[in-house]
Structures are given as structure tokens and as C-alpha cells.
Write a protein that holds these residues in place. Sequence first.
Motif, PDB file in Angstrom:
ATOM      1  N   GLU A  66      70.741  32.807  13.857  1.00 30.44           N
ATOM      2  CA  GLU A  66      72.058  32.539  13.278  1.00 30.44           C
ATOM      3  C   GLU A  66      72.466  33.692  12.371  1.00 30.44           C
ATOM      4  O   GLU A  66      71.697  34.136  11.513  1.00 30.44           O
ATOM      5  CB  GLU A  66      72.038  31.225  12.466  1.00 30.44           C
ATOM      6  CG  GLU A  66      73.409  30.949  11.843  1.00 30.44           C
ATOM      7  CD  GLU A  66      73.539  29.583  11.179  1.00 30.44           C
ATOM      8  OE1 GLU A  66      72.550  28.826  11.165  1.00 30.44           O
ATOM      9  OE2 GLU A  66      74.628  29.307  10.667  1.00 30.44           O
TER      10      GLU A  66
ATOM     11  N   ASP B 125      78.187  31.993  13.018  1.00 26.86           N
ATOM     12  CA  ASP B 125      78.788  30.999  12.130  1.00 26.86           C
ATOM     13  C   ASP B 125      80.028  31.667  11.531  1.00 26.86           C
ATOM     14  O   ASP B 125      79.918  32.708  10.877  1.00 26.86           O
ATOM     15  CB  ASP B 125      77.775  30.617  11.046  1.00 26.86           C
ATOM     16  CG  ASP B 125      78.291  29.528  10.120  1.00 26.86           C
ATOM     17  OD1 ASP B 125      79.424  29.665   9.617  1.00 26.86           O
ATOM     18  OD2 ASP B 125      77.559  28.554   9.887  1.00 26.86           O
TER      19      ASP B 125
ATOM     20  N   HIS C  63      79.912  32.221   7.788  1.00 24.04           N
ATOM     21  CA  HIS C  63      78.922  33.234   7.394  1.00 24.04           C
ATOM     22  C   HIS C  63      79.399  34.661   7.679  1.00 24.04           C
ATOM     23  O   HIS C  63      79.299  35.527   6.810  1.00 24.04           O
ATOM     24  CB  HIS C  63      77.596  33.002   8.121  1.00 24.04           C
ATOM     25  CG  HIS C  63      76.944  31.698   7.765  1.00 24.04           C
ATOM     26  ND1 HIS C  63      75.752  31.287   8.323  1.00 24.04           N
ATOM     27  CD2 HIS C  63      77.311  30.711   6.915  1.00 24.04           C
ATOM     28  CE1 HIS C  63      75.429  30.094   7.825  1.00 24.04           C
ATOM     29  NE2 HIS C  63      76.368  29.716   6.979  1.00 24.04           N
TER      30      HIS C  63
ATOM     31  N   HIS D 249      78.915  28.250  15.210  1.00 23.84           N
ATOM     32  CA  HIS D 249      79.167  27.224  14.195  1.00 23.84           C
ATOM     33  C   HIS D 249      80.592  27.452  13.702  1.00 23.84           C
ATOM     34  O   HIS D 249      80.921  28.581  13.325  1.00 23.84           O
ATOM     35  CB  HIS D 249      78.214  27.384  13.012  1.00 23.84           C
ATOM     36  CG  HIS D 249      76.797  27.000  13.322  1.00 23.84           C
ATOM     37  ND1 HIS D 249      75.754  27.326  12.493  1.00 23.84           N
ATOM     38  CD2 HIS D 249      76.280  26.295  14.348  1.00 23.84           C
ATOM     39  CE1 HIS D 249      74.625  26.839  13.008  1.00 23.84           C
ATOM     40  NE2 HIS D 249      74.921  26.213  14.139  1.00 23.84           N
TER      41      HIS D 249
ATOM     42  N   ASN E  65      83.166  26.779  10.944  1.00 23.07           N
ATOM     43  CA  ASN E  65      83.397  26.318   9.574  1.00 23.07           C
ATOM     44  C   ASN E  65      84.436  27.217   8.934  1.00 23.07           C
ATOM     45  O   ASN E  65      84.395  28.433   9.138  1.00 23.07           O
ATOM     46  CB  ASN E  65      82.104  26.446   8.744  1.00 23.07           C
ATOM     47  CG  ASN E  65      80.951  25.675   9.369  1.00 23.07           C
ATOM     48  OD1 ASN E  65      81.048  24.469   9.556  1.00 23.07           O
ATOM     49  ND2 ASN E  65      79.863  26.359   9.700  1.00 23.07           N
TER      50      ASN E  65
ATOM     51  N   HIS F  85      81.005  26.019   3.019  1.00 25.07           N
ATOM     52  CA  HIS F  85      81.848  25.623   4.151  1.00 25.07           C
ATOM     53  C   HIS F  85      83.046  24.791   3.685  1.00 25.07           C
ATOM     54  O   HIS F  85      82.922  23.989   2.769  1.00 25.07           O
ATOM     55  CB  HIS F  85      81.032  24.784   5.138  1.00 25.07           C
ATOM     56  CG  HIS F  85      79.824  25.492   5.683  1.00 25.07           C
ATOM     57  ND1 HIS F  85      78.991  24.926   6.620  1.00 25.07           N
ATOM     58  CD2 HIS F  85      79.320  26.729   5.439  1.00 25.07           C
ATOM     59  CE1 HIS F  85      78.019  25.772   6.922  1.00 25.07           C
ATOM     60  NE2 HIS F  85      78.185  26.874   6.215  1.00 25.07           N
TER      61      HIS F  85
ATOM     62  N   GLU G  84      80.146  22.265  11.031  1.00 25.23           N
ATOM     63  CA  GLU G  84      79.251  21.948   9.908  1.00 25.23           C
ATOM     64  C   GLU G  84      80.132  21.801   8.664  1.00 25.23           C
ATOM     65  O   GLU G  84      79.777  22.228   7.583  1.00 25.23           O
ATOM     66  CB  GLU G  84      78.233  23.070   9.683  1.00 25.23           C
ATOM     67  CG  GLU G  84      77.307  23.315  10.862  1.00 25.23           C
ATOM     68  CD  GLU G  84      76.431  24.551  10.668  1.00 25.23           C
ATOM     69  OE1 GLU G  84      75.263  24.498  11.066  1.00 25.23           O
ATOM     70  OE2 GLU G  84      76.919  25.558  10.121  1.00 25.23           O
TER      71      GLU G  84
HETATM   72 ZN   LIG Z   1      75.737  27.476  10.334  1.00 21.37          ZN
END
Ligand SMILES: [Zn+2]
Length: 291
Positions: free
Chosen positions: A150, A184, A187, A221, A223, A236, A266
Motif C-alpha cells: 500500500e 490509497d 495517502h 483505497h 478516501n 481520511h 475506508e
Molecule cells: Zn488505506
Amino acid sequence: METKETKVLAGAHTSAAGGVFNALLEGQSIAATTIQFFTSNQKQWAGRPLSDETVDAWKRAKDTSGIEVTMSHDSYLINLGCPDEENLFKSRKAFKEEIERCHALDVTYLNFHPGAALKESREACLDKIVESLLELEGVVAKGKTRLLLEMTAGQGSSVGCTFEEVGYIIDRVKDRLPVGVCIDTCHIFVAGYDIRTPEGWETTLQSFDQAIGLSHLYAMHLNDSAKGLGSRVDRHSFLGQGMIGLPCFETVMRHPSLRHLPKYLETPGGPPQWIEELKLLRSYYDKGPSR
Ligand SMILES: [Zn+2]
Ligand SMILES: [Zn+2]
């Protein structure tokens, strides 16, 4: 380019409280077609092995759930690049047990955070992660689960917040293990990749392709982020209510390189919020490929 229209793969990180099969049921209750879940308590070192009853209950629930792809998220305690020998040993053992649980449940992907350098250099940490993964080659070969690194927010000393760092690991293990990457959106945004617009996504995907190779991108992911571009703080938010904004999520649901990938919310709201967010994501997907 997309050759055939596939079913949208979207879901959330659902709760396995009371048994892993509950994660499938929660997924079903929000009309998900894929789920991410924890195969054991993510805050404890000793993961319980799964009983035959647990595995049977999982298989029965999966057959009727409409969930097509499953992804496990590893324990937050695991650091495959840990400079401390004792914790590195514990991490490798826990990760091996995680892989075995994924095999028992026939989980498609195991998503994991690469690691944190702590008091050592980032380079040493990356090399230790490579060594940890190669050591697990025999275990990984016993099942079909693909390991996904990730992309991280780069908080503290955690590595894997640049495509170059993740590319360094992938390059050194990809011929021996089934690996890949999970992006993500929160992120990579706080790590400095500006994905707020379709143009921003083009630039970001070009960097990803150069450093890692787009064929290694397997999941996302989704978010929004409470913190700003490059802030390196991982918080998030609900889709469209953070600093990233909805155009990013419309882009990922329609982009020919991204729309087919399994995607996981998430976001903080839980099932009632996810039902609405999944509806929104499906409505973007249904508009068709952006080109
Ligand atoms: Zn994540
Ligand atoms: Zn996060």
C-alpha cells in the motif's frame, strides 16, 4: 484500453467482529462487490489460526454474498523493515501467519504497509523489506493470494510514500513472488501527488508508470483527505468533504487504466455512509470510460 465492460468492483473495509464471515455479510448489506477486512485482531501479535468451522462459514457466506474479490489488510503492528531484530522476527512470523489465513480463506489480495525505518536509514529499511518478502517465497507459493504494497502517507519514518520507493521493492521481488501495489487516494495526496483533477491524475499515473509500471497496480483505497497536499498526515474524510474533492473520484471510476480495479472505501462513516458513497461511485462508473 478496455476491451470489455466488466462489473464495477467497489466496496469498503467491513467489520469481521464475531467472525470473518461477518465481513462478507456487512459487504452484502451495503451492496458491495468486493470487501477488505482483517483476518484477525489487527492490534495483537498472536493471530488465531482459523478453525475448519470458520473457513466453512466463510465459504458458505461468500457463495451467496455477491462479493467477487476479497482483500485482507495486515496487522498495523507488522513492520517488515524493522531495524530491531526481535520485532523484525515477530513481524515476519505474524506476516507468514497472515498469508496462511489468506490462503485458507482463498483471499485474492493481501494489502500491507511496507514498513517504517525508525532509527535506521530509509534505504536499509527498503532492503530489509525486500529480504523479508523473499524469505516468504515458499509460503506465498502455497496459495493464490497476491501481496499488495500500500502506498503510504509518509507519516513519521514510514517508507513507501513515493512511487520510487515502492518501485525499488517491486523490482527486486516481482520475479519471485506475486506482488503489486494498492493506491490509497488520501495517502498519495498527502504524500504530494496532486490527484484533484483529471490532468493531475494523468501526471501522477505517468510517474507511477515510470517508477513502478502500471501493470503492477491492482487495487485502490478511496478516501478523501482532511489534510492538505504534501502534509504527510493521514486523516481520511468522506468523499467530497475533504481537501481532494469529488472530481478525483469520478476520474478513478472512469479512467481506462483505473475503472476496472477493485476499490475500497475506508471513510469514517461506516455502513450507512458507505451505501451512499458506493451509489455515487457506481453512478460515475455507469457514465462509461472517460476516453
Ligand atoms: Zn488505506
Ligand atoms: Zn490511511
